[in-house]
Motif scaffolding. Sequence first.
Motif, short mmCIF file in Angstrom:
data_model
loop_
_atom_site.label_atom_id
_atom_site.label_comp_id
_atom_site.label_asym_id
_atom_site.label_seq_id
_atom_site.Cartn_x
_atom_site.Cartn_y
_atom_site.Cartn_z
N HIS A 211 -31.34 -20.14 -51.44
CA HIS A 211 -31.42 -20.00 -52.85
C HIS A 211 -33.56 -20.45 -52.01
CE1 HIS A 211 -33.40 -19.13 -56.35
NE2 HIS A 211 -32.64 -18.10 -56.25
N ALA A 212 -33.10 -21.98 -52.27
CA ALA A 212 -34.82 -22.87 -52.08
C ALA A 212 -35.81 -21.90 -50.37
CB ALA A 212 -34.77 -24.08 -52.09
N ALA A 213 -34.23 -21.91 -49.71
CA ALA A 213 -34.97 -21.45 -48.21
C ALA A 213 -35.82 -20.43 -48.20
CB ALA A 213 -34.33 -22.11 -46.81
N ALA A 214 -35.04 -19.57 -48.90
CA ALA A 214 -34.75 -17.68 -49.03
C ALA A 214 -36.09 -17.51 -50.07
CB ALA A 214 -34.19 -17.11 -49.45
N SER A 215 -36.32 -18.16 -50.63
CA SER A 215 -37.44 -17.87 -52.14
C SER A 215 -38.98 -18.04 -51.09
CB SER A 215 -37.20 -19.14 -53.40
OG SER A 215 -35.49 -18.71 -53.45
N ALA A 216 -38.74 -19.20 -50.42
CA ALA A 216 -39.97 -19.55 -50.36
C ALA A 216 -40.21 -18.75 -48.20
CB ALA A 216 -39.99 -21.07 -49.50
N GLY A 217 -39.47 -18.16 -47.89
CA GLY A 217 -39.39 -17.41 -47.18
C GLY A 217 -40.25 -16.23 -47.50
N LEU A 218 -39.56 -16.19 -48.47
CA LEU A 218 -39.65 -14.49 -48.82
C LEU A 218 -41.12 -13.80 -49.74
CD1 LEU A 218 -36.54 -13.42 -50.16
CD2 LEU A 218 -37.06 -12.09 -48.48
N ALA A 219 -41.48 -15.75 -50.39
CA ALA A 219 -42.77 -15.37 -50.87
C ALA A 219 -43.88 -15.66 -49.76
CB ALA A 219 -43.08 -16.99 -52.08
N GLN A 220 -43.79 -16.27 -48.23
CA GLN A 220 -44.35 -16.29 -47.52
C GLN A 220 -44.78 -14.72 -46.82
OE1 GLN A 220 -46.92 -19.14 -47.15
NE2 GLN A 220 -47.41 -18.82 -44.99
N LEU A 221 -44.01 -14.29 -47.15
CA LEU A 221 -43.91 -12.77 -46.31
C LEU A 221 -44.15 -12.00 -47.25
CD1 LEU A 221 -40.46 -12.51 -45.42
CD2 LEU A 221 -41.69 -12.30 -43.55
N ALA A 222 -44.14 -11.89 -48.24
CA ALA A 222 -45.04 -10.94 -49.65
C ALA A 222 -46.96 -10.85 -49.04
CB ALA A 222 -44.61 -11.42 -50.77
N LEU A 223 -46.51 -12.95 -49.09
CA LEU A 223 -48.20 -12.88 -49.28
C LEU A 223 -49.04 -12.76 -47.95
CD1 LEU A 223 -48.59 -16.53 -50.48
CD2 LEU A 223 -49.22 -14.59 -51.46
N SER A 224 -47.91 -12.28 -46.70
CA SER A 224 -48.79 -11.76 -45.38
C SER A 224 -48.50 -10.24 -46.02
CB SER A 224 -48.70 -12.77 -44.25
OG SER A 224 -46.50 -11.93 -44.65
N GLY A 225 -48.17 -9.53 -46.51
CA GLY A 225 -48.18 -8.27 -46.24
C GLY A 225 -46.75 -7.39 -46.32
N CYS A 226 -46.09 -7.94 -46.18
CA CYS A 226 -44.47 -7.41 -45.73
C CYS A 226 -43.82 -7.20 -47.15
CB CYS A 226 -43.45 -8.42 -45.06
SG CYS A 226 -41.70 -8.24 -44.99
N THR A 227 -42.92 -5.87 -47.23
CA THR A 227 -42.85 -4.97 -48.14
C THR A 227 -41.35 -5.54 -48.28
OG1 THR A 227 -43.14 -2.99 -47.37
CG2 THR A 227 -44.93 -3.65 -49.48
N THR A 228 -41.06 -4.81 -46.99
CA THR A 228 -39.07 -4.89 -46.38
C THR A 228 -38.73 -6.10 -45.61
OG1 THR A 228 -39.35 -2.91 -47.05
CG2 THR A 228 -37.25 -3.37 -45.82
#
Length: 445
Positions: free
Chosen positions: A100-117
Amino acid sequence: MIVIEGCAVATVDAAGTEHADGHIVVAGDRIVAVGAGPYTGDESVTRVDGRGCLATPGLVNTHHHLYQWATRGYAQQEILFGWLRELYPIWARIDEGTVHAAASAGLAQLALSGCTTSTDHHYVFPRGGGDPLAAEIDAAAAVGLRFHPCRGSMDLSEKDGGLPPDSVVEDTDAALTATKDAIDRFHDPSPGAMVRVAVAPCSPFSVTPRLMREAAELARSEGVRLHTHLAETVEEESYCREVHGCTPVEYAEDLGWLGENVWLAHAVHLDAPAIARLGATGTGVAHCPSSNGRLGAGIAPVRDLLDARVPVGLGVDGAASQEAGELGAELRQALYLARLRGGPAALSARESLALGTIGGARCLGRADELGSLEPGKLADIALWHLGGLGHAGIEDPVAALVLGPAAPLRLLLVGGRAVVQDGSLSTVDVTRVATDLARAARRLR
């Protein structure tokens, strides 16, 4: 309704439609209009000033291992097999809290780089580790990204001729049962779904032929997609030839692993017949340029794949082999690697943007809903700010996005909901996410 206007627009539709000064209209979770010039309709809409910006479809990440965000920086000079041998014992200690901690960080970074899916390929399920798949799905819901978790599996341990140790493999029947359970619990086939599940045994050197074959049968009986690693390294090629007497693509085809409902991670080491078979069967490829470079795996033949009409998307891959964890930067990396392999005409900036958008949507079987800015499609939109120093003087906004430095986001919408505004996440506290991740990484060390 929301109206984004005054911006350049790259729709990435089939005709390559672009507007130097255009608008996008969103109602609910869908795009209802895209056009040139200002919006001239109802004045009661919420207006977003897009001057100095470029609007594109939200980026689609077709391959990831989110749990690896807690194990970045290990095995820095190893090829894939050595890297895995160093990390498998560490991954054997993950649990749902770590994930959960790793996925939260990874998905947050993806969002900040323009990823929506984003997809995620999770294949490590230590005994007593709880429910890591549910943990990462919860994390995706909190961050606000559309999510395609792939229920992975490994059943071929080191003692049986595979690469992983016994501590990280599952019993074959148990893995198949758990995969079916994941589909039943989480897969949403409805239009506009936020979560869809895929079936994803890990790789030819960590999965038995039986699990590969029966997993493909399960996926097709349940109407979900198939994903696995294939043809990533020369060592994998040698393994397949020695153990199975064929190339990785021939092995995959023999087991029922080519087809329009399949996408493969990496596909670096392919001969001409293999590329032709992927094209003829409509099998997709997740191209992971930075990870392939980090591990010295090679350069995927992206130009040849595109010419063979293979659906190709971009993937970040696990953060233990792509520590930056950003998808936006992969647009440039894909272009550079294609040109290193095939020369300066091998891939254009617009083709690279297409890999990161409509190409990824095709891999996930969602090109009817995602990957381009068209009326009727989901309002997954990235609005990139190109008005700063890093992009000043580049007249072509798509070239500025792809070739220039990382562009900050003015706005990121997922289904019409703002996930990033003015470069900051709107959904989760980044400081708390970073703190939780650091704590999880320390526990593993």
